[in-house]
Design an enzyme around this catalytic site. Structure first.
Site, short mmCIF file in Angstrom:
data_model
loop_
_atom_site.label_atom_id
_atom_site.label_comp_id
_atom_site.label_asym_id
_atom_site.label_seq_id
_atom_site.Cartn_x
_atom_site.Cartn_y
_atom_site.Cartn_z
N GLU A 1 -0.99 5.71 3.18
CA GLU A 1 -0.55 5.90 4.45
C GLU A 1 0.85 6.25 4.93
OE1 GLU A 1 -3.95 4.29 7.09
OE2 GLU A 1 -3.78 3.04 5.39
N GLY B 1 0.85 -0.99 -0.06
CA GLY B 1 0.05 -0.04 0.10
C GLY B 1 0.95 1.45 -0.04
#
Lengths: 752, 163, 352
Positions: A717, A714
């Protein structure tokens, strides 16, 4: 050409040219013309406007309202209070799952935090509903508010974050500290923060009998649908959610919240479609926030600067009626090599709305504290902060001993440092000035974020005309799902992007899992890829079993799907187009299904994280303490990059959040009343354009064969982590002042 | 008390019979004219998402009472592209990935169009950043926004030289 | 927002008559008033729209160097008026450091003078505020008050005035022209805003119906044009209210300070003119010691009203720096980051 086999099934390969391309946003034209339809842009016929009345006290009971004044205001149709609110089948204070957070939907007269909804005014116009809500003037029986990290007796939570153990121990920290040549004990404080997506939470709800149609921004349509079904006692299939675009989510739109339910209830009450949009200040209560933390970090190193122990005991806060414990200490688990590691959490119950996942929950506040402490430790050891981090480079995950599935952090350090010019950094602070005399400082931080996956599903269809349709109920909150997932879909079917139709953002489509935890592209992407593989396998089966096909008998050799044709793997000259295969089989279409989920065996064997290194320059006015982050370079390795343009934007956005964490944003709470006194965008400072004059994000190559079949980690974040600490460390390097209370305010720097 | 207000919105004349003097330009556009491209982020002049050109000047529509703008000319994001062709600022926003969630984007673009028309920023990125600081972007797309504004301004200048 | 009557007078006299009624308020751009109305802080029953009043939107430069600025002139138009920014560069810089380009395009000169405090307790209807509700008390005292007043506050109110524009206007001796039922009168800007005392609800000298029609700067104010700056410390680089700001203007003669003008923003409920500091500089050398002396004088009598003691020393430093910047000369053009400490300093470093 992404010539990597996209499937783990060995029989058939699929090659595509979409993954890895820096395509522009496919939803860009809609978004730049105002055509992209967000929830509050909907206006079904007969629609009424609903506006919340919210509590001004933090704790107590509503004694009554001036209903006559509100109802007497021209245009007001109805006022919904606990007295006339339509019944619910499910308990809004129930806890069916850890992801079902308790909500306030007028179930009683209790007030448990400021800005809690206490009534809903429904009117013909927005103006009338808004004034009607003001005229309600609730009367309260107020009780003293519990405010701040010392505002109540701490308790030991059972779990933190999404269900992690509240404490973890590896090795013997106390003896590690005793044996240390250099020791640090320091306490860092981070404030309450509010997501403040630009789009206020909104819902347009319309009932037709017992079926419900809603437009609402959602990072998790399936969970939302299920929770609504439970609350209203209707089947999930009777609930349609449209969420094609979110105006930012950052965690605050992940799970169903009270105001959404109130919108649905209001529509039920009046028997007409209703639009309910939160006012900006109402986003500082019922829709989550990042809780404050106070982290006490203890560290020791040997004479050479190698860690002997790292410990972080974090205090945080949750609401009086539900648990979300910001897992701030846990970021230490995977970052630096140490023979002894200890993390723990406790919390106090305050009269606030329940805290919630907020972009890098736990990691963001944990990282700024840990990276600040690491910087202090490097200083104590007389070492360059990068050299110190390399000295303590973790070759295996320190908390578990597992190897990393991939870890290109050394390359991140090297590329970021090179680009930034880190080698020219003087070791001592307060040594650099610009031509105008401003103090200049350089700091760095390590970024880390776990590579997570939820469970998601997708459907892929090859059509008779040789085009494809790929469906998954994914959520695009700005990360670029409309684009990146379509790229995966195209390659998954071995088709050019312009020959597939990608459908998403709707609850009738297969559940794509939650858009959170930086896991959406991996989860939905793998599901899409598997669905494509399934469709291609079926298509190949048709062809290789058909004597009339040039691919007949290639079943053992396998085929390669490319550009709308299947080729024999052992003789690529022999091929056939998808449309021809389907036509001869007399099929209008062929469907594949796929699921993406974490592989438990791989998870047990490997530690999976994305990594990065962030380098920051700040300028500080030596007399005023005003700080500007003048340059940021981040280098990140997160497995395969589906769309470099979009990934860079995610990193840059995360870096801006890091700057904000270190220098700007905080909720200012009145210690007497518990009310957030800057519940607006004028005084709750998020960075403006002029705050981030120079941002660079470097994509560091990383191949990960274990994390999932696509090799995707990912990116949403991670960039907050590392950045916030890098900025704070740069402020120290500029000024010589260690700030352990964030955001760094000018009064901390001016020596008065 | 009714107020009859004439407005030109994206080139089209509108006669608005205002029963309620409280209506802001933003709420008129969104809830009555159904031009929902203009967004409401804060409703208090603190975020810039509702930026439109009002008589050619970028303005926060949330703080403009319709009643006070009889005869005004309003340009919103829906009126920017012409003949199916994106305005250079719109095209530049896509090219520089100057958006993520897209919610602040119409306001950013209208603000950029206003900034370029004002002509005070020149080619100085710092003046562009300052001039665009009235438009918050929580996704943090600022770097792309600044690049897009400079790029589009250059294209517009070259276009008008060529014309 | 409460409902109200919206009236559009055609003349100033009609406007004054319409606004003299109880509950009436003037509406120009609405950038502050609508914000207050949406928050329920202001609930006027009648809005008197002044946008169509004739003659209030002009910038009139007098041959002697003075200027008369109509109350409806928009902040951006004034800041970018070439003659105005040449003669009164600190005012232009202050204007451009305020709010955002969008708000500056709308906000008017008259409205800027009348903007209300950003005190969170004034905005929060559930808090006690003597300004909103005389006699209710002041919850800012003992509350979150690190940005509150350090000069001129009273036990009943510790708020500050948020205007940037008014700070150099105070320094340069501006005059406010007011139209009332009794006719037109002039009030020096320094007397226009009131300190809170025991009646913080009285913010200005305006009586019901009084209309600000213009602000004048005298010709002598333009004599500072070569050495005039505005400096504003903020918590983000742009689009933020001042923590503390200062306007400094110097008239130099033969390398010495002939005359100085200094005012502060963000420290009191009105723009704070520092006469003592100005006096301390008359005839002085433009050096750090003189500026520090002036800064000390400017903050004479300053006292924290809460957790804001740091603002006193910060304000001294800002005054000293603004003076040094003014002494260094007005830049050719307002810097890219107006009034910011991060604006490149012309010439040599002014930092310690």
């Amino acid at each position: 050409m992404s010539d990597i086999a996209l499937t783990s099934a060995p029989a058939h390969l699929r090659h595509g040219s979409s993954i890895g391309q820096p395509l522009t946003r496919r939803d860009g034209p809609l978004k730049v013309t105002g055509e992209a339809r967000y929830a509050a842009d909907n206006h079904p016929p007969g629609m009424l406007f609903a506006v919340l009345a919210v509590s001004t006290v933090a704790r107590g009971r509503v004694l009554g309202f001036d209903l006559a004044a509100a109802k007497g205001h021209p245009g007001v149709v109805e006022v919904m209070t606990p007295v006339n609110r339509p019944p619910l089948a499910g308990d809004p204070d129930g806890k069916e799952s850890p992801f079902a957070f308790r909500m306030d939907v007028l179930q009683n007269d209790r007030v448990r935090y400021p800005q809690q909804p206490v009534a809903v005014v429904i009117a013909e116009t927005l103006e009338a509903a808004t004034e009607g809500a003001a005229l309600l003037a609730p009367r309260y029986e107020a009780e003293p508010a519990r405010v701040g990290l010392d505002g109540a007796e701490p308790f030991a939570p059972k779990v933190v974050g999404a269900g992690n153990p509240a404490s973890a121990r590896h090795g013997d920290v106390e003896s590690g500290l005793r044996a240390a040549s250099h020791r640090l004990e320091a306490t860092y404080e981070t404030p309450a923060q509010y997501h403040n997506a630009m789009e206020p939470h909104a819902i347009v709800a319309a009932w037709d009998g017992d079926t419900l149609s809603i437009d609402t921004p959602s990072q998790g349509m399936a969970l939302t649908q299920a929770r609504i079904a439970g609350l209203f006692g209707i089947p999930p299939a009777g609930i349609t959610i449209r969420s094609p675009f979110l105006g930012g989510g950052f965690g605050s739109k992940g799970l169903l919240n009270g105001p959404q339910v109130l919108g649905i209830l209001a529509a039920r009450l009046v028997g007409r479609p209703v639009k309910l949009v939160l006012r900006r200040e109402q986003m500082y209560g019922p829709v989550g926030h990042r809780a404050p933390t106070r982290q006490t970090i203890r560290m020791g190193t040997d004479a050479g600067g190698a860690f002997t122990a790292i410990a972080n005991q974090a205090r945080t806060a949750t609401s009086t009626f539900d648990d979300f414990i910001e897992p701030a200490a846990d970021v230490a688990h995977a970052l630096y090599a140490t023979p002894a590691l200890l993390t723990g959490h406790d919390a106090v119950r305050l009269d606030t709305g329940t805290p919630m996942f907020m972009r890098a929950p736990g990691e963001a506040p944990g990282s700024i504290a840990l990276e600040s402490a690491v910087d202090e430790m490097a200083e104590a050891c007389g070492m360059d902060p990068l050299a110190f981090r390399l000295k303590n480079y973790a070759e295996v995950e320190p908390s578990s001993g597992r190897p990393f599935s991939s870890k290109a952090l050394r390359e991140c350090y090297a590329q970021g440092a090179e680009r930034f010019g880190w080698s020219r950094r003087p070791l001592a602070p307060r040594r650099m000035r610009d031509e105008a005399g401003l103090l200049v400082g350089w700091g760095m931080g390590t970024a880390i974020f776990p590579a997570l996956m939820f469970a998601g599903h997708a459907r892929a269809v090859l059509k008779a005309d040789g085009t494809g349709v790929v469906e998954t109920g994914a959520h695009d909150m700005g990360q670029g799902a409309w684009t990146a997932l379509a790229q995966i879909a195209a390659d998954g079917l071995g088709l050019p992007l312009d020959r597939i139709e990608f459908r998403s953002g709707h609850s009738a489509l297969p559940d794509a899992g939650l858009a959170g935890g930086s896991a959406h592209t991996a989860t939905a992407g793998v599901a899409i890829d598997r669905a494509g593989a399934d469709a291609i396998a079926k298509l190949a089966g048709l062809a290789t079993r058909d004597r009339r096909s040039p691919l007949f008998g290639a079943g053992n050799a396998g085929v390669v799907a490319r550009d709308g044709r299947l080729h024999r793997r052992d003789d690529e000259a022999r091929s056939e187009g998808y449309a021809d295969i389907l036509a001869r089989a007399g099929l209008g279409e062929i469907e594949g299904r796929g699921t993406g989920a974490a592989d438990p065996a791989a998870q047990a064997a490997f530690a999976m994280h994305a990594h990065g290194a962030v380098f920051a320059e700040v300028k500080v006015d030596p007399e005023f303490g005003q700080v500007r982050c003048t340059r940021l370079v981040g280098a990140f390795a997160a497995g395969r990059v589906v769309n470099p343009r979009m990934v860079r934007s995610q990193y840059k956005g995360g870096m801006v959040w890091g700057v904000s964490f270190a220098l700007h944003e905080q909720a200012v709470t009145d210690g007497r009343t518990g009310r957030v006194m800057n519940a607006n965008l004028a005084e709750y400072h998020v960075p403006v354009n002029a705050d981030v004059p120079s941002l660079e994000a470097i994509l560091v190559h990383e191949h990960d064969p274990h994390v999932n079949p696509l090799g995707i980690k990912g990116v949403g974040e991670i960039a907050i982590t590392g950045t916030a600490g890098a900025v704070a460390n740069a402020v120290w390097h500029a000024t010589g002042v260690r700030c352990r209370h964030f955001p760094i305010g000018l009064e901390q720097l001016i020596g008065v | 008390m009714g107020l009859s207000i004439a407005l030109t919105v994206n080139g089209a004349p509108h006669r608005v019979e205002l029963e309620d003097p409280r209506v802001t330009l933003l709420d008129l556009l969104r809830e009555r004219l159904h031009l929902t491209g203009t967004k409401k982020g804060c409703d208090r002049g603190q975020c810039g998402a509702c930026t439109v050109l009002l008589d050619g000047r970028r303005t926060n529509a949330c703080l403009a009472l319709v009643a006070a703008h009889d005869g005004a000319d309003v340009l919103t994001i829906e009126g920017l592209a012409s003949g199916g062709e994106l305005h250079p600022v719109q095209a530049a926003f896509i090219a520089h990935d100057a958006l993520q969630c897209g919610f602040c984007t119409p306001g950013q673009i209208m603000s950029a169009v206003g900034l370029i028309a004002e002509g005070h920023a020149g080619n100085d990125p710092e003046r562009v950043r300052e001039g665009m600081s009235g438009n918050l972007c929580r996704c943090g797309a600022y770097a792309g926004i600044t690049e897009a504004v400079l790029d589009a301004q250059g294209r517009l200048a070259r276009g008008s030289e060529a014309a | 927002m409460n409902s109200f009557e919206f009236v559009r007078p055609a003349t100033v006299a009609e406007a004054v008559a319409a606004a003299s009624a109880p509950g009436a308020a003037y509406h120009a751009a609405g950038t502050n008033l609508l914000d207050l109305m949406k928050g329920g802080v202001a609930r006027p029953t009648r809005l008197v729209d002044v946008n169509r009043l004739p003659g209030l939107d002009r910038i009139e430069h007098a041959p002697d160097g003075g200027v008369r600025v109509g109350a409806l002139v928009r902040n951006a138009d004034l800041a970018h008026d070439p003659a105005f920014s040449r003669r009164f560069p600190a005012v232009a810089e202050a204007l451009l450091s305020g709010a955002s380009a969008q708000l500056r395009n709308a906000a008017t000169v008259g409205g800027n003078l009348l903007q209300r405090t950003r005190c969170a307790y004034f905005y929060d209807l559930a808090s006690a505020c003597n300004k909103r509700e005389p006699g209710a008390g002041c919850d800012a005292r003992g509350g979150e008050n690190r940005l509150h007043a350090v000069l001129g506050w009273s036990g009943s109110c510790i708020a500050t005035h948020p205007s940037d524009f008014c700070v150099p206007l105070a320094a340069l001796g501006a005059t406010v022209e007011i139209e009332s039922k009794a006719g037109r009168r002039d009030v020096p800007l320094l007397d226009f805003h009131r300190l809170p005392g025991a009646a913080p609800e009285r913010e200005t000298v305006l009586e019901p119906g009084d209309l600000v029609v213009a602000v004048r700067l005298p010709a002598e104010a333009a004599r500072f044009a070569a050495h005039a700056r505005y400096l504003k410390v903020r918590e983000r680089t742009s689009y933020a209210f001042a923590v503390v700001s200062a306007a400094a203007a110097l008239r130099m003669e033969a390398g010495r300070i002939a005359e100085a003008r200094i005012a502060l923003g963000g420290v009191a409920l009105k723009p704070w003119r520092a006469h003592d500091a100005e006096a301390a500089l008359a005839g002085a050398q433009p050096d750090a010691a003189s500026f520090r002396r002036a800064a000390e004088a400017a903050l004479t009598g300053a006292e924290p009203s809460g957790g804001n003691a740091f603002k006193i020393e910060l304000a001294r430093r800002i005054v000293a720096r603004a003076l040094a910047m003014a002494a260094g000369g007005t830049p050719e053009r307002v810097p890219a980051l107006p009034a910011s400490p991060f604006a490149p300093a012309p010439g040599a470093s002014v930092h310690v």
